[in-house]
Design an enzyme around this catalytic site. Structure first.
Site, PDB file in Angstrom:
ATOM      1  N   HIS A  77      40.274  42.311  39.288  1.00  0.00           N
ATOM      2  CA  HIS A  77      40.674  43.507  38.665  1.00  0.00           C
ATOM      3  C   HIS A  77      40.185  44.018  37.102  1.00  0.00           C
ATOM      4  CE1 HIS A  77      43.933  46.207  36.562  1.00  0.00           C
ATOM      5  NE2 HIS A  77      43.328  47.034  37.788  1.00  0.00           N
ATOM      6  N   GLU A  80      36.871  44.913  37.293  1.00  0.00           N
ATOM      7  CA  GLU A  80      36.678  46.425  37.609  1.00  0.00           C
ATOM      8  C   GLU A  80      36.887  47.373  36.415  1.00  0.00           C
ATOM      9  OE1 GLU A  80      39.613  49.744  38.591  1.00  0.00           O
ATOM     10  OE2 GLU A  80      40.163  48.214  39.925  1.00  0.00           O
ATOM     11  N   HIS A  81      37.847  46.925  35.443  1.00  0.00           N
ATOM     12  CA  HIS A  81      37.880  47.703  34.186  1.00  0.00           C
ATOM     13  C   HIS A  81      36.637  47.667  33.340  1.00  0.00           C
ATOM     14  CE1 HIS A  81      42.190  48.777  33.692  1.00  0.00           C
ATOM     15  NE2 HIS A  81      42.235  48.229  35.065  1.00  0.00           N
ATOM     16  N   GLU A 157      49.176  47.830  31.704  1.00  0.00           N
ATOM     17  CA  GLU A 157      49.289  48.139  33.173  1.00  0.00           C
ATOM     18  C   GLU A 157      49.997  47.394  34.018  1.00  0.00           C
ATOM     19  OE1 GLU A 157      46.353  49.114  36.966  1.00  0.00           O
ATOM     20  OE2 GLU A 157      45.547  48.443  35.206  1.00  0.00           O
TER      21      GLU A 157
END
Length: 466
Positions: A77, A80-81, A157
């Site tokens: 993840h 992905e950022h 997040e």
């Protein structure tokens, strides 16, 4: 007792629903996915849909949090950022600016099983979108400076979407208990300690290992010509070198040990109401042609939940008034084993124990009494319609194709799945309920609500994309 009019109307509705689904299912056979394979191993699937001058382009990498190792949870993840941080050719936020200037939208997603990136825009902008996406397959610039900023965004997040959300927190801790060794026990976003100690080198290693054409599927759906899209993909992706990435079926097997008794967990968090999750270990689809249990489980989910008169809502919420809400959920498509979830919120004055017993009673009714043919016909029509209606949206069509392909199935299995659901019998539903919804497969998670004044105000992290 129902009036003759009600009975007649009910039968008419079932026939209408079944007929509509049969028509849509037949119509789907006219659909036209085209499959291509580039020399470097990139699979391209194009589905022409000429209803509007719009196209969706998605690149799916067959890697997700299931592939992470202990101490590096969340790296899929995090990368992905980082993929939006730019390349030498398109530095900074130029990728997003170009898509926005073309009137399009773009984003990304990470799951247990895969990571995906997409653009939806006018068909004339597809060459530009494909140039941008192919460039960052191997050319993203990962710097210490940008990583140190983005890892803080990811940590915030996590606080916003998990730590400060009592139901999400309960689900995370339930999964960590339900799975003993399988990577599904780890949250997709990662454990906070792993995020705090992650380095830019970890993201680089992940990128270099998994982001390659022979570990990717390019899905394009919309107002396009399949052969033209193939030439466009060849032009943009064709020169990217193949990498030594293990195929899905060649990766180390990750088999969850058989559970040997009910597991229970209580999570204390600031919340208004208690919350209950009951999760059972169940299989997912591995062979679309020979499997039958996942299809029966999907229909069972529809029996319990999915429409206004489904059993959980009808009995627990409306009639007995034990619950404010009650739900069932199950996904038949995953690289690893699946779970069948029952969840509910007790009505004021009712206890978690009463709620759990009520859910158990509904399962027991199905095991002992089964379901009626009338109920089965209605629910199967609704389950099938739910799958078929995804084809109304070009984005959903692309998602459906990509999800099947990136979990080891084929887009050709989409219609097989619908046909197999139509074949589910009442006895098969009883069999899967009796076999899998048992004590030894069960994990019970309870949210114990704490005073809301203990909850810290949440802040939306700057730079959060989705």
């Amino acid at each position: 007792m129902k009036s003759a009019y009600c009975i007649a109307f009910s039968r008419f509705f079932m026939l209408l629903s079944a007929g509509l689904c049969a028509f849509l299912f037949t119509f789907s056979a006219w659909s036209n996915p085209h499959e291509f394979l580039l020399d470097n191993g990139l699979k391209l699937i194009v589905k022409e849909d000429h209803r509007a001058p719009v196209v969706v382009s998605q690149i799916w990498y067959k890697v997700g949090s299931i592939d992470e190792v202990n101490g590096l949870t969340g790296v899929a993840h995090v990368l992905e950022h980082m993929m939006f941080k730019g390349t030498e050719k398109f530095p900074g936020g130029e990728f997003s600016r170009k898509i926005a200037a073309a009137g399009g939208r773009e984003n990304a997603f990470t799951s247990y099983d895969y990571t995906g990136y997409y653009q939806q825009l006018h068909k004339n902008s597809l060459p530009m979108a494909m140039e941008l996406e192919s460039d960052r397959m191997r050319n993203v610039v990962l710097t210490e400076e940008e990583f140190s900023k983005e890892i803080k965004v990811v940590m915030e997040e996590r606080r916003l979407r998990t730590d400060d959300q009592p139901r999400a927190l309960l689900f995370e801790k339930m999964m960590a208990m339900a799975f003993q060794s399988h990577p599904y026990k780890n949250p997709i976003i990662g454990w906070m300690d792993d995020l705090e100690n992650m380095r830019v080198e970890d993201a680089k290693d992940w990128y270099n290992r998994w982001y390659a054409p022979n570990n990717a599927i390019l899905v394009v759906v919309g107002d396009v010509d399949a052969k033209a899209v193939y030439h466009l993909a060849q032009q943009n992706y064709g020169a990217i070198k193949t990498s030594n990435v293990p195929l899905l079926n060649a990766r180390k097997p990750q088999v969850e040990p058989v559970q040997q008794g009910t597991k229970r967990i209580i999570v204390k968090a600031p919340a208004e109401l208690p919350y209950l999750i009951m999760s059972y270990h169940v299989p997912s689809i591995k062979n679309t042609a020979s499997d039958w249990e996942p299809y029966a489980l999907e229909v069972l989910e529809g029996i319990l939940d999915g429409y206004a008169s489904a059993r959980l809502n009808k009995t627990l919420v409306r009639e007995d008034q034990i619950a404010n809400s009650a739900d069932a959920s199950y996904s038949a498509i995953s690289r690893g084993p699946s779970m069948f979830f029952l969840s509910a919120v007790p009505r004021i004055g009712k206890t978690i124990e009463e709620l759990e017993q009520a859910l158990r009673d509904e399962i027991e009714k199905i095991i002992k009494l089964g379901v009626t043919e009338e109920e089965l016909v209605r629910v199967k029509a609704q389950v099938i319609a739910g799958h078929v209606y995804q084809r109304d949206s070009i984005f959903s069509q692309a998602m459906q194709i990509g999800r099947f392909e990136s979990t080891g199935l084929s887009y050709r299995d989409i219609d097989v799945l619908l046909e197999k659901i139509k074949m589910v019998s009442t006895e098969q539903i009883r069999e899967v309920a009796k076999k899998y919804l048992i004590e030894d497969n069960l994990t019970v998670a309870v949210l114990d609500p704490q005073p809301l004044d203990q909850k810290k105000p949440a802040t939306i992290p700057s730079g959060l994309r989705h």
